[in-house]
Scaffold this motif. Sequence first.
Motif, short mmCIF file in Angstrom:
data_model
loop_
_atom_site.label_atom_id
_atom_site.label_comp_id
_atom_site.label_asym_id
_atom_site.label_seq_id
_atom_site.Cartn_x
_atom_site.Cartn_y
_atom_site.Cartn_z
N HIS A 43 28.85 -13.76 52.37
CA HIS A 43 28.11 -14.53 51.09
C HIS A 43 28.30 -13.89 50.16
O HIS A 43 28.92 -12.43 50.39
CB HIS A 43 26.84 -15.03 51.18
N HIS A 45 28.11 -12.36 45.76
CA HIS A 45 26.25 -12.43 44.74
C HIS A 45 27.37 -12.83 43.88
O HIS A 45 28.43 -12.11 43.24
CB HIS A 45 26.57 -11.00 44.94
N SER A 53 19.94 -8.12 48.20
CA SER A 53 19.18 -8.54 47.47
C SER A 53 18.48 -7.72 48.64
O SER A 53 17.92 -8.36 50.11
CB SER A 53 19.03 -9.31 46.86
N ASP A 56 17.87 -10.94 50.54
CA ASP A 56 19.10 -10.87 52.18
C ASP A 56 18.09 -10.21 52.69
O ASP A 56 18.43 -10.88 53.73
CB ASP A 56 20.38 -10.02 51.25
N LEU A 81 28.77 -8.42 52.16
CA LEU A 81 28.68 -9.03 50.70
C LEU A 81 30.53 -8.92 50.04
O LEU A 81 30.67 -7.70 49.60
CB LEU A 81 28.00 -8.34 50.29
ZN LIG Z 1 23.09 -11.82 48.99
#
Ligand SMILES: [Zn+2]
Length: 414
Positions: A43, A45, A53, A56, A81
């Motif tokens: 994913h 950010h 995070s 996450d 990420l």
């Molecule tokens: Zn994230």
Amino acid sequence: MREVIPVERLVSSSETHVTWRTEDFVRLAGRCEREGLTILIAHSHPPGFENFSPRDDRSEKRPFAYALDKLGEGAICGSLLMRSDRRLVARVWLDEPVRCASIDQITTIGSRWRFEFRAVAQDRPTLQRQALALGAGFNAHVGQLRVAVVGCGATGSAAAMLLARLGVAHLVLVDADIVDVTNLHRLHGATQGDADAGRKKADVLRDAIAELGLGCKVRAVSAFVESPIVRDAIRSCDVVFSCTDDHLGRAVLNRLAYFYLQPVIDVGVVLRLTEDKSRLSHVVGRATVLQPDAPCLWCRGTIDVRKLASDSARRGDPETYERLKAEGYILGAGDPSPAVITFTTETASMGVVELIQRLTGFRGHGMHANQRYRHFLEGEDSIGGSSSEATCRICARPNYWARGDVDPFLDMAL
Ligand SMILES: [Zn+2]
Ligand SMILES: [Zn+2]
């Protein structure tokens, strides 16, 4: 990586969050269990959030605990990420207890190569003029790189010396041979004393590089590349230089590039004489980059199946090999092949230039090629066009790509 699966059935999403249905994840875990695969979630950010995070951490833990349990002992899942500055951060999820661990290094292999290390390389004033030419980031990049040089003969000793002076952090040198007086006219770093003592080529080169004082850490392994003691040393490298003139070794490294996603730069020089042996008729240096999406050495016709068989015979059953050689069944054995240091060194340099190109793109756009030739007699360079044979098991289909450790090693009968 076998497949990229976009998350289509979103519950909700915004710039700062995404929610998707866990039943899709459950179905995917079932498929991974059946097919011996694993899951990596990717994913992105928005700017300003450059690491995973706490959210996450919480939201990945439950599905990965489920998947790890399903995939059984030793399973590893991962998440990736994509930051707004296009850099990647990754971690793996492990079982018992369920926890995540950071990845120290991420490698991206395409028309350019990117090796992203978590540790920051130290600035080295000794390489300052190189930074002026190739950019400040270049020294930091090579300063963490691990490179294997397989074959420490004419091209290998030249490539290793060039790589050490370029600022490569670690070198692994592999060669089973010893220094002979007839090698001294083309081996970088070797002396009469080494030949008299019958020292190993790999050890001699290691010591010569240590004397440069550039801080390059060198490990020498005196063995054939296919022998089990070489495997870990080579697999720990980021890039492999194939500087061997033996066809069995080449065949092993050819597979390595696809199984381990370790790019291999294969270099070789061909010198031929006219029929009356009065002068050179053909002098060509070649540098070939092997990686998934590029044709392998079999498809390029670089590996000779008869020479491969004779290399195997020589290693596996030296007595039979000597008998066949005496009876004239082994092609080309016995007569030394012509060699000149200028041609071998220049060809090694072509290989190292390919590494610089992949790291920096200094040639500019549209200058991408996986195989380059230098025609010494004609004074010109050319690019080798070649494509994968549709039936090639190694490069034409992704079945071997990134397979990593399999039994037997590289799915190869050695
Ligand atoms: Zn994230
Ligand atoms: Zn192929």
